[in-house]
Design an enzyme around this catalytic site. Structure first.
Site, PDB file in Angstrom:
ATOM      1  N   CYS A 116      25.531  54.457  39.684  1.00 51.89           N
ATOM      2  CA  CYS A 116      25.599  54.767  38.017  1.00 51.89           C
ATOM      3  C   CYS A 116      24.132  54.846  37.393  1.00 51.89           C
ATOM      4  O   CYS A 116      24.212  55.028  36.164  1.00 51.89           O
ATOM      5  CB  CYS A 116      26.417  53.573  37.629  1.00 51.89           C
ATOM      6  SG  CYS A 116      28.165  53.598  38.050  1.00 51.89           S
ATOM      7  N   HIS A 240      24.714  52.716  30.473  1.00 50.73           N
ATOM      8  CA  HIS A 240      26.078  53.243  31.555  1.00 50.73           C
ATOM      9  C   HIS A 240      27.145  52.753  31.032  1.00 50.73           C
ATOM     10  O   HIS A 240      27.565  51.613  30.517  1.00 50.73           O
ATOM     11  CB  HIS A 240      25.612  52.571  32.852  1.00 50.73           C
ATOM     12  CG  HIS A 240      26.855  52.785  33.732  1.00 50.73           C
ATOM     13  ND1 HIS A 240      27.625  54.015  34.034  1.00 50.73           N
ATOM     14  CD2 HIS A 240      27.678  51.974  34.738  1.00 50.73           C
ATOM     15  CE1 HIS A 240      28.367  53.832  34.775  1.00 50.73           C
ATOM     16  NE2 HIS A 240      28.520  52.576  35.270  1.00 50.73           N
ATOM     17  N   ASN A 270      34.404  55.321  33.224  1.00 49.74           N
ATOM     18  CA  ASN A 270      33.377  55.294  33.873  1.00 49.74           C
ATOM     19  C   ASN A 270      33.151  56.324  34.848  1.00 49.74           C
ATOM     20  O   ASN A 270      33.911  56.772  35.851  1.00 49.74           O
ATOM     21  CB  ASN A 270      33.499  54.015  34.740  1.00 49.74           C
ATOM     22  CG  ASN A 270      32.220  53.899  35.383  1.00 49.74           C
ATOM     23  OD1 ASN A 270      31.222  54.646  35.600  1.00 49.74           O
ATOM     24  ND2 ASN A 270      31.963  52.508  35.910  1.00 49.74           N
TER      25      ASN A 270
HETATM   26  O1  UT7 Z   1      30.279  51.416  37.227  1.00 46.47           O
HETATM   27  C1  UT7 Z   1      30.321  50.692  38.140  1.00 46.47           C
HETATM   28  C2  UT7 Z   1      29.996  49.129  37.739  1.00 46.47           C
HETATM   29  N1  UT7 Z   1      31.283  48.605  37.775  1.00 46.47           N
HETATM   30  C3  UT7 Z   1      31.556  47.782  36.544  1.00 46.47           C
HETATM   31  O2  UT7 Z   1      30.767  47.409  35.890  1.00 46.47           O
HETATM   32  C4  UT7 Z   1      32.892  46.912  36.552  1.00 46.47           C
HETATM   33  C5  UT7 Z   1      32.448  45.543  36.227  1.00 46.47           C
HETATM   34  N2  UT7 Z   1      33.621  44.626  35.956  1.00 46.47           N
HETATM   35  C6  UT7 Z   1      34.355  44.949  34.912  1.00 46.47           C
HETATM   36  O3  UT7 Z   1      34.430  45.764  34.116  1.00 46.47           O
HETATM   37  C7  UT7 Z   1      35.751  43.701  34.839  1.00 46.47           C
HETATM   38  O4  UT7 Z   1      35.438  42.886  36.038  1.00 46.47           O
HETATM   39  C8  UT7 Z   1      37.247  44.681  35.359  1.00 46.47           C
HETATM   40  C9  UT7 Z   1      37.354  45.525  34.035  1.00 46.47           C
HETATM   41  C10 UT7 Z   1      37.036  45.307  36.474  1.00 46.47           C
HETATM   42  C11 UT7 Z   1      38.192  43.396  35.302  1.00 46.47           C
HETATM   43  O5  UT7 Z   1      38.263  42.851  34.108  1.00 46.47           O
HETATM   44  P1  UT7 Z   1      38.136  41.169  34.195  1.00 46.47           P
HETATM   45  O6  UT7 Z   1      38.216  40.523  32.951  1.00 46.47           O
HETATM   46  O7  UT7 Z   1      37.015  40.751  35.068  1.00 46.47           O
HETATM   47  O8  UT7 Z   1      39.319  40.684  34.767  1.00 46.47           O
HETATM   48  P2  UT7 Z   1      39.836  40.123  36.342  1.00 46.47           P
HETATM   49  O9  UT7 Z   1      39.177  40.910  37.533  1.00 46.47           O
HETATM   50  O10 UT7 Z   1      39.265  38.795  36.243  1.00 46.47           O
HETATM   51  O11 UT7 Z   1      41.193  40.081  36.388  1.00 46.47           O
HETATM   52  C12 UT7 Z   1      42.020  38.927  35.411  1.00 46.47           C
HETATM   53  C13 UT7 Z   1      43.548  39.266  35.768  1.00 46.47           C
HETATM   54  C14 UT7 Z   1      43.973  39.214  37.337  1.00 46.47           C
HETATM   55  O12 UT7 Z   1      45.065  38.625  37.239  1.00 46.47           O
HETATM   56  P3  UT7 Z   1      45.204  36.967  37.539  1.00 46.47           P
HETATM   57  O13 UT7 Z   1      44.674  36.767  38.893  1.00 46.47           O
HETATM   58  O14 UT7 Z   1      44.482  36.209  36.422  1.00 46.47           O
HETATM   59  O15 UT7 Z   1      46.805  36.752  37.523  1.00 46.47           O
HETATM   60  C15 UT7 Z   1      44.048  40.737  37.741  1.00 46.47           C
HETATM   61  O16 UT7 Z   1      44.900  40.663  38.834  1.00 46.47           O
HETATM   62  O17 UT7 Z   1      43.816  40.747  35.397  1.00 46.47           O
HETATM   63  C16 UT7 Z   1      44.433  41.350  36.363  1.00 46.47           C
HETATM   64  N3  UT7 Z   1      44.174  42.721  36.126  1.00 46.47           N
HETATM   65  C17 UT7 Z   1      44.758  43.574  35.647  1.00 46.47           C
HETATM   66  N4  UT7 Z   1      46.018  43.424  34.714  1.00 46.47           N
HETATM   67  C18 UT7 Z   1      46.640  44.574  34.213  1.00 46.47           C
HETATM   68  C19 UT7 Z   1      43.156  43.539  37.031  1.00 46.47           C
HETATM   69  N5  UT7 Z   1      43.254  44.692  36.483  1.00 46.47           N
HETATM   70  C20 UT7 Z   1      44.420  44.774  35.836  1.00 46.47           C
HETATM   71  C21 UT7 Z   1      44.886  45.950  35.105  1.00 46.47           C
HETATM   72  N6  UT7 Z   1      46.167  45.864  34.382  1.00 46.47           N
HETATM   73  N7  UT7 Z   1      44.336  47.220  35.381  1.00 46.47           N
END
Ligand code: UT7
Length: 315
Positions: A116, A240, A270
């Site tokens: 990215c 980005h 993204n």
């Molecule tokens: O360009 C490449 C670089 N990549 C990035 O910049 C991505 C960076 N990271 C992020 O943008 C965020 O970490 C994400 C959007 C990927 C995830 O958001 P988050 O607020 O960090 O969520 P999390 O990974 O802490 O997950 C929280 C909960 C989990 O459930 P539990 O374990 O709390 O029950 C996940 O399983 O949200 C759940 N979850 C979802 N729920 C509904 C993860 N993805 C989804 C989804 N829909 N799509």
């Protein structure tokens, strides 16, 4: 790696173009096959929809062709084609060679992968070639990430999209253009975001999030210092487009007010190497970029890589 532009030969952006697939996939569409919802995706990422389809070559050709047209150049004017991509159509040969042929260019062409951060890396690479004698470089960021997404994995499938953005950089003796840059990589963080071959994208989202904010701030600060300016001098911050919470956290910590931040994430998702040029072209087309404006471009991504650059917009 950081360096200021050499003050005898400058690299100005004189052309730009965008290409997005026609097919729109909304959060509601994804909710039909994944355990997710529009509310979760919107709140946690800022993404409402993404464009899916095409080949990396075709998207790059469309964006590159528009950039040539805006610059008023013919294919024979281009001295070098640089294609930033993590998703080439083939392992061999480079997708840039197919783009070169389709655009009717007669210049050298190469792909490179800085994820990215690729487009900002590309600005520095293009400027290096301009200092070495090239007069016009076509720089394209193009991706078809949808081919490498596991559509059953809700933690990644909701994030990515396809697209391309391109610019022409031209040599000039008029001060301005690329004022500074800061490039970095940390290979010890490979495990945070990767895609094996064959395979699909896997990511430790929370950890990437934390690293991303810190990397964006460090790259921005270094690029600003190298340009001899502060964040207050910047007219637009073009980050980005990975997550609106990453963008707003980094912008807030840097001291950039929301009205100076460019976001296209809600309708593109993204698009990795294509994300910063897409945001740049959108800002230009929205009339948000004026002659003399100072733009701060900043990216981070798999590698992990990070990069910042200050661009002074020409007339
Ligand atoms: O360009 C490449 C670089 N990549 C990035 O910049 C991505 C960076 N990271 C992020 O943008 C965020 O970490 C994400 C959007 C990927 C995830 O958001 P988050 O607020 O960090 O969520 P999390 O990974 O802490 O997950 C929280 C909960 C989990 O459930 P539990 O374990 O709390 O029950 C996940 O399983 O949200 C759940 N979850 C979802 N729920 C509904 C993860 N993805 C989804 C989804 N829909 N799509």
């Amino acid at each position: 790696m950081t360096a200021p532009a050499t003050p005898s030969r400058y690299s100005h952006v004189t052309g730009w173009g965008l290409a997005l697939p026609e097919k729109i996939v909304t959060n509601d569409d994804l909710s039909k096959t994944l355990d997710t919802s529009d509310a979760w995706i919107t709140e946690r990422t800022g993404i409402k929809e993404r464009r899916i389809g095409g080949t990396t070559k075709d998207l790059a050709v469309e964006a590159g062709s528009k950039a040539l047209q805006v610059a008023g150049l013919s294919p024979s004017d281009i001295d070098l084609l640089l294609l930033a991509t993590t998703t080439p159509d083939k392992t061999i040969p480079a997708t840039s060679c197919a783009v070169q042929e389709a655009l009717g260019l007669a210049c050298p062409a190469l792909d490179f992968n800085a994820a990215c951060s690729g487009f900002v890396y590309g600005l520095a690479l293009a400027h290096g070639q301009i200092l070495a004698g090239a007069n016009r470089v076509l720089l394209v960021g193009a991706e078809t990430l949808s081919r490498f997404v596991d559509w059953q994995d809700r933690t990644t499938a909701v994030l990515f999209g396809d697209g391309a953005g391109a610019v022409v950089l031209e040599a000039s003796d008029q001060p301005g253009g690329l004022r500074s840059w800061s490039l970095a990589a940390d290979g010890s963080l490979e495990h945070l975001l990767l895609c094996d071959l064959p395979g699909t994208i896997v990511m430790k989202g929370r950890e990437v999030f934390r690293k991303a904010v810190a990397a964006m701030m460090a790259a921005s600060q270094e690029a600003l210092e190298r340009a001899g300016i502060t964040i207050d001098d910047i007219n637009l911050l073009i980050p980005h487009q990975a997550n609106t919470r990453i963008i707003s956290t980094a912008a807030q910590r840097m001291g950039a007010p929301p009205e100076k931040v460019v976001e296209v994430l809600s309708w593109t998702g993204n698009t990795s190497s294509a994300s910063i040029p897409t945001a740049l072209v959108d800002a230009i087309e929205q009339g948000r970029v004026k002659p003399g404006d100072l733009l701060l471009l900043v990216g981070f991504g798999a590698g992990m890589t990070s990069a910042g650059a200050v661009l002074e917009w020409g007339s």
